[in-house]
Design a protein around this motif. Structure first.
Motif, short mmCIF file in Angstrom:
data_model
loop_
_atom_site.label_atom_id
_atom_site.label_comp_id
_atom_site.label_asym_id
_atom_site.label_seq_id
_atom_site.Cartn_x
_atom_site.Cartn_y
_atom_site.Cartn_z
N SER A 203 0.84 -1.19 0.00
CA SER A 203 0.00 0.00 0.00
C SER A 203 0.88 1.24 0.00
CB SER A 203 -0.91 0.00 1.23
OG SER A 203 -1.72 -1.16 1.25
N LYS A 204 0.25 2.38 -0.24
CA LYS A 204 0.94 3.66 -0.24
C LYS A 204 0.36 4.56 0.85
CE LYS A 204 3.54 2.89 -3.92
NZ LYS A 204 5.02 2.89 -3.86
N LEU A 205 1.24 5.17 1.61
CA LEU A 205 0.82 6.12 2.64
C LEU A 205 0.94 7.52 2.07
CD1 LEU A 205 -0.01 6.76 5.54
CD2 LEU A 205 2.41 6.72 6.17
N CYS A 206 -0.17 8.24 2.04
CA CYS A 206 -0.21 9.56 1.40
C CYS A 206 -0.48 10.66 2.44
CB CYS A 206 -1.31 9.61 0.34
SG CYS A 206 -1.10 8.38 -0.97
N TYR A 207 0.28 11.73 2.32
CA TYR A 207 0.06 12.94 3.11
C TYR A 207 -0.25 14.08 2.15
CZ TYR A 207 2.24 10.57 7.12
OH TYR A 207 2.54 9.70 8.12
N ILE A 208 -1.34 14.78 2.44
CA ILE A 208 -1.73 15.93 1.62
C ILE A 208 -1.77 17.15 2.53
CG2 ILE A 208 -3.47 16.90 0.06
CD1 ILE A 208 -4.51 13.96 -0.24
N ILE A 209 -0.86 18.07 2.32
CA ILE A 209 -0.81 19.29 3.13
C ILE A 209 -1.54 20.39 2.34
CG2 ILE A 209 0.70 20.97 4.27
CD1 ILE A 209 2.84 18.77 4.32
N THR A 210 -2.64 20.87 2.88
CA THR A 210 -3.51 21.74 2.11
C THR A 210 -4.27 22.70 3.03
OG1 THR A 210 -5.43 21.73 0.61
CG2 THR A 210 -5.32 19.99 2.24
N GLU A 211 -4.89 23.69 2.43
CA GLU A 211 -5.78 24.58 3.16
C GLU A 211 -7.23 24.29 2.81
OE1 GLU A 211 -4.58 28.57 2.36
OE2 GLU A 211 -2.64 28.39 3.40
N LYS A 212 -7.44 23.23 2.02
CA LYS A 212 -8.78 22.83 1.60
C LYS A 212 -9.04 21.38 2.01
CE LYS A 212 -8.71 26.00 -2.34
NZ LYS A 212 -8.83 26.13 -3.82
N GLY A 213 -8.70 21.07 3.25
CA GLY A 213 -8.81 19.69 3.73
C GLY A 213 -10.21 19.13 3.70
N ASP A 214 -11.21 19.93 4.06
CA ASP A 214 -12.58 19.45 4.08
C ASP A 214 -13.06 19.08 2.69
OD1 ASP A 214 -12.87 19.73 6.83
OD2 ASP A 214 -13.41 21.86 6.66
N GLN A 243 -3.92 22.02 6.98
CA GLN A 243 -4.58 20.77 7.28
C GLN A 243 -3.79 19.65 6.59
OE1 GLN A 243 -8.31 22.03 5.62
NE2 GLN A 243 -9.25 22.27 7.63
N ILE A 244 -3.50 18.61 7.33
CA ILE A 244 -2.73 17.49 6.79
C ILE A 244 -3.64 16.27 6.71
CG2 ILE A 244 -0.68 16.04 7.09
CD1 ILE A 244 0.43 18.28 8.92
N LEU A 245 -3.92 15.84 5.50
CA LEU A 245 -4.76 14.66 5.29
C LEU A 245 -3.85 13.44 5.17
CD1 LEU A 245 -7.30 16.05 2.67
CD2 LEU A 245 -7.51 16.01 5.16
N MET A 246 -4.17 12.39 5.90
CA MET A 246 -3.40 11.15 5.83
C MET A 246 -4.31 10.01 5.41
SD MET A 246 -1.19 9.28 8.86
CE MET A 246 -2.67 8.82 9.80
N SER A 247 -3.86 9.23 4.41
CA SER A 247 -4.68 8.13 3.93
C SER A 247 -3.81 7.03 3.33
CB SER A 247 -5.68 8.63 2.87
OG SER A 247 -6.50 7.57 2.41
N CYS A 248 -4.20 5.79 3.53
CA CYS A 248 -3.53 4.65 2.90
C CYS A 248 -4.36 4.19 1.71
CB CYS A 248 -3.36 3.50 3.89
SG CYS A 248 -1.94 3.69 4.97
N VAL A 249 -3.72 4.05 0.57
CA VAL A 249 -4.43 3.65 -0.64
C VAL A 249 -3.63 2.56 -1.36
CG1 VAL A 249 -5.45 5.93 -0.92
CG2 VAL A 249 -3.31 5.39 -2.09
#
Length: 290
Positions: A203-214, A243-249
């Protein structure tokens, strides 16, 4: 109580069956491909191969004799239960190494022998790791040495020990090419054992650093149907809240995720890394099978 005993017995039966299979596959690779083509790779099996090539002394017996002092050294640190399991594996592997010497070589091409031997060693080593079985050798010796030489990690000590064996084999056999073949064996072994332990479902662990997290998280949950965790952060250069979004895909979802983030927030920072083991809903079950 009886159910727990049955489960424990079942686990041990599976573990030791896997150990026997692993020993057989590992020994076949050493005898039929590596030793038969004068290839000295790392580990105690490599050192035993070198002794065999120089003196014609049995690889299996040599492997057992070399492992005994290592097991004794590790007794205090690892405990007698662990060492007893190691001893059983060492004996089974030693017997298998001597049995498969009766099988004639399947190739005299050394590069093919290195690859095939590496694949078989990788399967054996992977099964050892997957089912929590140890055959002692340089892995255990590395643990013992690291206790006194803490300036290096255990993997580093193991690499040093394996390097010494490979270089010694090349010098003793007057065969500089052995270095190349040994490296091939070690590389293939590492890759194949990794596949056996982890499988193809990386799997891949993804971090998305954004100001539009919602906005991004809502879209991903609805479209990709993957869980997303939001962490609060702060950009230390801009001093802006992030906002830091974390997700495994799954790997196949990376391109979809990248294009989605680009579309919803072109200024987002997108990080992708490998996740070796992921447990939980949608991935592996969070239990200990072995």
């Amino acid at each position: 109580m009886k159910i727990e005993r049955k489960e424990t017995l079942k686990k041990e039966l599976v573990r030791y069956t896997a150990m026997i299979v692993a020993c057989a596959v590992f020994a076949f690779g050493v005898d039929v491909f590596l030793a038969a083509n004068n290839i000295v790779a790392g580990g105690i099996s490599g050192l035993s191969t070198l002794i065999y090539l120089l003196t014609d002394f049995n690889i299996g017996i040599s492997s057992i004799l070399l492992n005994i002092p290592i097991l004794l050294l590790g007794l205090k640190q690892m405990g007698w239960r662990f060492i007893l399991r190691c001893l059983i594996t060492v004996v089974v592997l030693g017997v298998a190494l001597d049995l498969f010497k009766l099988v004639p070589p399947l190739t005299d091409n050394r590069i093919f022998a290195a690859v095939y031997g590496g694949v078989l060693q990788g399967i054996g080593a992977g099964l050892f790791i997957k089912f929590k079985v140890s055959s002692g050798g340089t892995e255990l010796l590395g643990r013992v040495i690291q206790r006194f030489g803490k300036f290096f990690s255990i993997p580093t000590w193991i690499a040093i020990l394996d390097t010494i064996i490979v270089v010694s084999g090349s010098i003793a056999l007057h065969d500089a090419e052995n270095l190349f073949y040994a490296l091939t064996v070690i590389f293939v072994t590492a890759k194949v054992s990794d596949l056996v332990v982890v499988g193809f479902n990386k799997s891949k662990l993804c971090y998305i650093i954004t100001e539009k997290g919602d906005v991004i998280s809502d879209f991903l949950i609805q479209s990709a149907r993957r869980g997303v965790t939001m962490l609060e952060g702060k950009g230390m250069y801009t001093k802006n809240d992030k906002q830091i979004l974390m997700s495994c895909v799954k790997p196949a979802q990376i391109e979809f995720l990248r294009s989605t983030v680009k579309q919803l927030d072109p200024d987002a920072f997108f990080i992708v890394s490998d996740a070796v083991d992921v447990f939980g809903k949608g991935f592996n079950q969070l239990d200990d099978k072995y």
